[in-house]
Write a protein that holds these residues in place. Structure first.
Motif, PDB file in Angstrom:
ATOM      1  N   ALA A  41       0.816  -1.224   0.000  1.00  0.00           N
ATOM      2  CA  ALA A  41       0.000   0.000   0.000  1.00  0.00           C
ATOM      3  C   ALA A  41       0.848   1.273   0.000  1.00  0.00           C
ATOM      4  CB  ALA A  41      -0.932   0.001   1.212  1.00  0.00           C
ATOM      5  N   ALA A  42       2.124   1.162   0.381  1.00  0.00           N
ATOM      6  CA  ALA A  42       2.991   2.351   0.398  1.00  0.00           C
ATOM      7  C   ALA A  42       3.373   2.803  -1.006  1.00  0.00           C
ATOM      8  CB  ALA A  42       4.258   2.059   1.208  1.00  0.00           C
ATOM      9  N   VAL A  43       3.249   1.922  -1.993  1.00  0.00           N
ATOM     10  CA  VAL A  43       3.655   2.264  -3.362  1.00  0.00           C
ATOM     11  C   VAL A  43       2.629   3.220  -3.974  1.00  0.00           C
ATOM     12  CG1 VAL A  43       4.190   1.379  -5.668  1.00  0.00           C
ATOM     13  CG2 VAL A  43       4.874   0.070  -3.636  1.00  0.00           C
ATOM     14  N   GLN A  44       3.095   4.421  -4.284  1.00  0.00           N
ATOM     15  CA  GLN A  44       2.202   5.490  -4.762  1.00  0.00           C
ATOM     16  C   GLN A  44       2.377   5.808  -6.238  1.00  0.00           C
ATOM     17  OE1 GLN A  44      -0.152   7.048  -2.599  1.00  0.00           O
ATOM     18  NE2 GLN A  44       0.454   5.220  -1.489  1.00  0.00           N
ATOM     19  N   GLY A  45       3.311   5.153  -6.894  1.00  0.00           N
ATOM     20  CA  GLY A  45       3.514   5.413  -8.312  1.00  0.00           C
ATOM     21  C   GLY A  45       4.514   4.437  -8.891  1.00  0.00           C
ATOM     22  N   VAL A  46       4.389   4.211 -10.195  1.00  0.00           N
ATOM     23  CA  VAL A  46       5.298   3.345 -10.940  1.00  0.00           C
ATOM     24  C   VAL A  46       5.914   4.192 -12.051  1.00  0.00           C
ATOM     25  CG1 VAL A  46       5.414   1.333 -12.489  1.00  0.00           C
ATOM     26  CG2 VAL A  46       3.973   1.252 -10.438  1.00  0.00           C
ATOM     27  N   ALA A  47       7.220   4.050 -12.248  1.00  0.00           N
ATOM     28  CA  ALA A  47       7.907   4.834 -13.265  1.00  0.00           C
ATOM     29  C   ALA A  47       8.804   3.939 -14.102  1.00  0.00           C
ATOM     30  CB  ALA A  47       8.743   5.933 -12.611  1.00  0.00           C
ATOM     31  N   SER A  48       8.976   4.351 -15.352  1.00  0.00           N
ATOM     32  CA  SER A  48       9.942   3.703 -16.220  1.00  0.00           C
ATOM     33  C   SER A  48      10.431   4.723 -17.238  1.00  0.00           C
ATOM     34  CB  SER A  48       9.341   2.463 -16.902  1.00  0.00           C
ATOM     35  OG  SER A  48      10.386   1.691 -17.502  1.00  0.00           O
ATOM     36  N   ILE A  49      11.288   4.256 -18.116  1.00  0.00           N
ATOM     37  CA  ILE A  49      11.841   5.125 -19.150  1.00  0.00           C
ATOM     38  C   ILE A  49      10.850   5.196 -20.318  1.00  0.00           C
ATOM     39  CG2 ILE A  49      13.137   3.270 -20.294  1.00  0.00           C
ATOM     40  CD1 ILE A  49      15.495   5.390 -20.431  1.00  0.00           C
ATOM     41  N   SER A  50      10.824   6.323 -21.013  1.00  0.00           N
ATOM     42  CA  SER A  50       9.813   6.534 -22.058  1.00  0.00           C
ATOM     43  C   SER A  50       9.855   5.485 -23.169  1.00  0.00           C
ATOM     44  CB  SER A  50       9.906   7.946 -22.636  1.00  0.00           C
ATOM     45  OG  SER A  50      11.240   8.240 -22.977  1.00  0.00           O
ATOM     46  N   LEU A  51      11.000   4.838 -23.357  1.00  0.00           N
ATOM     47  CA  LEU A  51      11.099   3.749 -24.339  1.00  0.00           C
ATOM     48  C   LEU A  51      10.153   2.598 -24.009  1.00  0.00           C
ATOM     49  CD1 LEU A  51      15.006   3.449 -24.558  1.00  0.00           C
ATOM     50  CD2 LEU A  51      13.491   4.448 -26.276  1.00  0.00           C
ATOM     51  N   LYS A  52       9.715   2.502 -22.753  1.00  0.00           N
ATOM     52  CA  LYS A  52       8.848   1.398 -22.311  1.00  0.00           C
ATOM     53  C   LYS A  52       7.370   1.774 -22.331  1.00  0.00           C
ATOM     54  CE  LYS A  52      12.404  -1.163 -21.461  1.00  0.00           C
ATOM     55  NZ  LYS A  52      12.707  -2.249 -22.391  1.00  0.00           N
ATOM     56  N   ALA A  53       7.023   2.860 -23.014  1.00  0.00           N
ATOM     57  CA  ALA A  53       5.640   3.352 -23.024  1.00  0.00           C
ATOM     58  C   ALA A  53       4.640   2.305 -23.501  1.00  0.00           C
ATOM     59  CB  ALA A  53       5.537   4.604 -23.897  1.00  0.00           C
ATOM     60  N   ASP A  54       5.085   1.402 -24.358  1.00  0.00           N
ATOM     61  CA  ASP A  54       4.159   0.407 -24.928  1.00  0.00           C
ATOM     62  C   ASP A  54       4.265  -0.959 -24.261  1.00  0.00           C
ATOM     63  OD1 ASP A  54       6.692  -0.134 -25.834  1.00  0.00           O
ATOM     64  OD2 ASP A  54       6.115  -0.492 -27.917  1.00  0.00           O
ATOM     65  N   GLU A  55       4.878  -1.011 -23.063  1.00  0.00           N
ATOM     66  CA  GLU A  55       5.006  -2.297 -22.368  1.00  0.00           C
ATOM     67  C   GLU A  55       3.722  -2.604 -21.597  1.00  0.00           C
ATOM     68  OE1 GLU A  55       7.075  -4.951 -22.151  1.00  0.00           O
ATOM     69  OE2 GLU A  55       8.030  -3.985 -23.863  1.00  0.00           O
ATOM     70  N   PRO A  56       2.952  -3.628 -22.014  1.00  0.00           N
ATOM     71  CA  PRO A  56       1.688  -3.914 -21.322  1.00  0.00           C
ATOM     72  C   PRO A  56       1.881  -4.325 -19.872  1.00  0.00           C
ATOM     73  CG  PRO A  56       2.097  -5.513 -23.097  1.00  0.00           C
ATOM     74  CD  PRO A  56       3.173  -4.479 -23.181  1.00  0.00           C
TER      75      PRO A  56
END
Length: 136
Positions: A41-56
């Motif tokens: 529940a502490a996880v408030q966001g997920v981030a990655s590099i823009s190259l991964k925009a299409d990763e389902p």
């Protein structure tokens, strides 16, 4: 009445190979939290590099957690290089930043909280990397 201890917000940065499943990403996240005694529940966001925009897998994980998926350009991630626990020449060759997971976690914490430090340094499976950051 005593106050419950408030868990600081955590931000998950991910790097992954093409087609990495949501289950593998979720499992890596859960194991990484459990080994530090941290709640999901502490996880408030997920981030990655823009190259991964299409990763389902990444999109599905953020949906499953009910948090935003935020993508960062490599150029923006470069400023976090001095703070990384691990520098990958492979990552740099592929996407122009020295560590996708740690840089993305730090970038998201800084954007949303105004400061950032690594709470859980880079952890890896054969197909994914994860780091968790929180405000300083």
């Amino acid at each position: 009445m005593p106050h419950a201890h408030l868990q600081p917000a955590l931000y998950a940065g991910f790097g992954c190979r093409r087609g990495c499943s949501v289950d593998e990403l979720a499992s890596l996240l859960q194991q990484s939290l459990a080994c530090q005694g941290l709640p999901l529940a502490a996880v408030q966001g997920v981030a990655s590099i823009s190259l991964k925009a299409d990763e389902p897998g990444l999109r599905l994980l953020a949906e499953r957690l009910g948090v935003p998926l935020v993508l960062f350009d490599a150029a923006l991630l470069q400023v976090f290089e001095p703070h990384l626990s691990h520098r990958s020449a492979t990552a740099f060759a592929h996407c122009g930043c020295w560590g996708v997971a740690e840089s993305c976690a730090l970038a998201l914490s800084e954007r949303l909280q105004g400061s950032a430090r690594l709470a859980v340094p880079r952890r890896a499976t054969s197909r994914a990397t994860l780091a968790l950051a929180c405000a300083v």
